[in-house]
Design a protein around this motif. Structure first.
Motif, PDB file in Angstrom:
ATOM      1  N   PHE A 259       0.838  -1.190   0.000  1.00 50.31           N
ATOM      2  CA  PHE A 259       0.000   0.000   0.000  1.00 50.31           C
ATOM      3  C   PHE A 259       0.883   1.253   0.000  1.00 50.31           C
ATOM      4  N   ALA A 260       0.297   2.342  -0.465  1.00 52.71           N
ATOM      5  CA  ALA A 260       0.992   3.626  -0.420  1.00 52.71           C
ATOM      6  C   ALA A 260       1.072   4.115   1.021  1.00 52.71           C
ATOM      7  N   GLU A 261       2.007   4.982   1.291  1.00 48.03           N
ATOM      8  CA  GLU A 261       2.131   5.579   2.631  1.00 48.03           C
ATOM      9  C   GLU A 261       0.941   6.497   2.908  1.00 48.03           C
ATOM     10  N   PRO A 262       0.474   6.582   4.133  1.00 52.04           N
ATOM     11  CA  PRO A 262       0.911   5.781   5.273  1.00 52.04           C
ATOM     12  C   PRO A 262       0.343   4.370   5.188  1.00 52.04           C
ATOM     13  N   GLN A 263       1.226   3.379   5.249  1.00 53.66           N
ATOM     14  CA  GLN A 263       0.793   1.996   5.081  1.00 53.66           C
ATOM     15  C   GLN A 263      -0.119   1.558   6.224  1.00 53.66           C
ATOM     16  N   PRO A 264      -1.234   0.908   5.889  1.00 58.33           N
ATOM     17  CA  PRO A 264      -2.122   0.410   6.948  1.00 58.33           C
ATOM     18  C   PRO A 264      -1.439  -0.719   7.728  1.00 58.33           C
ATOM     19  N   SER A 265      -1.787  -0.872   8.966  1.00 58.31           N
ATOM     20  CA  SER A 265      -1.154  -1.894   9.797  1.00 58.31           C
ATOM     21  C   SER A 265      -2.051  -2.214  10.981  1.00 58.31           C
ATOM     22  N   ARG A 266      -1.664  -3.222  11.710  1.00 56.78           N
ATOM     23  CA  ARG A 266      -2.299  -3.557  12.986  1.00 56.78           C
ATOM     24  C   ARG A 266      -1.217  -3.628  14.045  1.00 56.78           C
ATOM     25  N   GLN A 267      -1.592  -3.399  15.268  1.00 60.08           N
ATOM     26  CA  GLN A 267      -0.661  -3.455  16.387  1.00 60.08           C
ATOM     27  C   GLN A 267      -0.936  -4.743  17.155  1.00 60.08           C
ATOM     28  N   ILE A 268       0.050  -5.611  17.234  1.00 58.89           N
ATOM     29  CA  ILE A 268      -0.088  -6.856  17.978  1.00 58.89           C
ATOM     30  C   ILE A 268       0.382  -6.626  19.413  1.00 58.89           C
TER      31      ILE A 268
END
Length: 299
Positions: A259-268
């Motif tokens: 994905f383009a910045e800001p890249q999506p993510s999850r926090q584990i």
């Protein structure tokens, strides 16, 4: 005589509803587990389980016995923890719940690392969706949970472990043409494949891809592996967490699009009960997860 070992085996079977998976959970062979369950039934004089095609069902008497087993094992574990509290960090039993989109990619590195670092640790693992794991944590059947943050609960403490970025997975030679880097508007939500209801990654995928709740596909997969096999056969696209990329690209014909910045993510993160008096164990466990994580740490 009814033994604690038989009760732990029965609890594992009741949790997984499958003799093979229960045997793996308690680290014995399936025939050995079946024998122990039959001996338990003989001693109690009641049929506890019924085998059906592909799964196992508890009888009404089995459900009743399960309630007593939960209570007994919970009290035994409390006794063990109180006695062992004078020992070192992670010395004794630790029961850990892990969500299905983390467990297959973390456990192969995490468990060996933990055993090397803490030779006296005894590990029990449970894989389930977040809501089930948090319920088990609150009820004392688990000591810690590894899941995506945030996790709700007044009696729960959490610690962030690592950031897991999201990518899009498409068939290697499929019809979906996605440009890199990818934006939300580039995703065809009609081709988006999702995990079934209850998995947090389902809601995260809908959020990242801008689908909201309106675009619910007809098929909900039970595992990340199933989803990616479907993708490999060009049945659609799906969101894949970074920690799964190395494993899944090695066994599926898929292409990974960032994905383009800001890249999506999850926090584990790691969750545990505030009042369990095992904070040193939890901090050591958190450090072990970070050290064994398949996701590269920031430079």
């Amino acid at each position: 005589m009814l033994t604690l070992r038989q009760m732990r085996y029965f609890e594992a079977l009741a949790t997984t509803r499958h003799f093979g998976r229960a045997a793996e959970l308690v680290h014995i062979s399936q025939p050995a587990l079946s024998t122990q369950i039959m001996e338990m039934e003989t001693y109690l004089g009641a049929k506890l389980v019924e085998r059906t095609r592909g799964s196992t069902i508890l009888t009404r008497k089995g459900e009743e016995v399960l309630g007593h087993v939960h209570t007994i094992l919970h009290e035994v574990d409390r006794l063990e923890r109180s006695v062992r509290r004078q020992g070192g960090v992670l010395d004794g039993l630790i029961r850990i719940g892990i969500i299905p989109t983390v467990a297959p990619y973390l456990v192969p590195q995490f468990v060996p690392y933990l055993r090397r670092a803490y030779p006296n640790v005894e590990i029990e693992l449970k894989e389930a969706v977040t809501s089930r794991l948090i319920a088990d944590l609150n009820e004392g059947r688990l000591d810690a949970v590894i899941a995506a943050l945030p996790l709700e609960g007044d009696g729960i403490r959490t610690r962030s472990l690592f950031t897991d970025r999201f990518f899009m997975a498409v068939a290697e030679n499929g019809d979906d043409v996605l440009m890199s880097p990818l934006t939300e508007n580039d995703v065809d939500v009609e081709r988006l494949l999702l995990l079934e209801e209850g998995h947090c990654l389902r809601d995260q995928a809908l959020s990242v891809c801008g689908a909201g709740k309106r675009s619910l596909v007809n098929f909900g997969a039970t595992s990340m592996t199933t989803l990616l096999q479907m993708v490999a056969h060009d049945m659609g696209t799906t969101l894949i967490p970074e920690m799964a990329v190395a494993t899944e690209t090695g066994r599926n014909s898929i292409r990974i699009v960032p994905f383009a910045e800001p890249q999506p993510s999850r926090q584990i993160g790691l969750a545990w009960r505030r009042n369990n008096q095992r904070d040193p164990d939890m901090q050591a466990l958190a450090e072990a997860v970070i050290a064994a994580s398949p996701v590269p740490l920031p430079a």
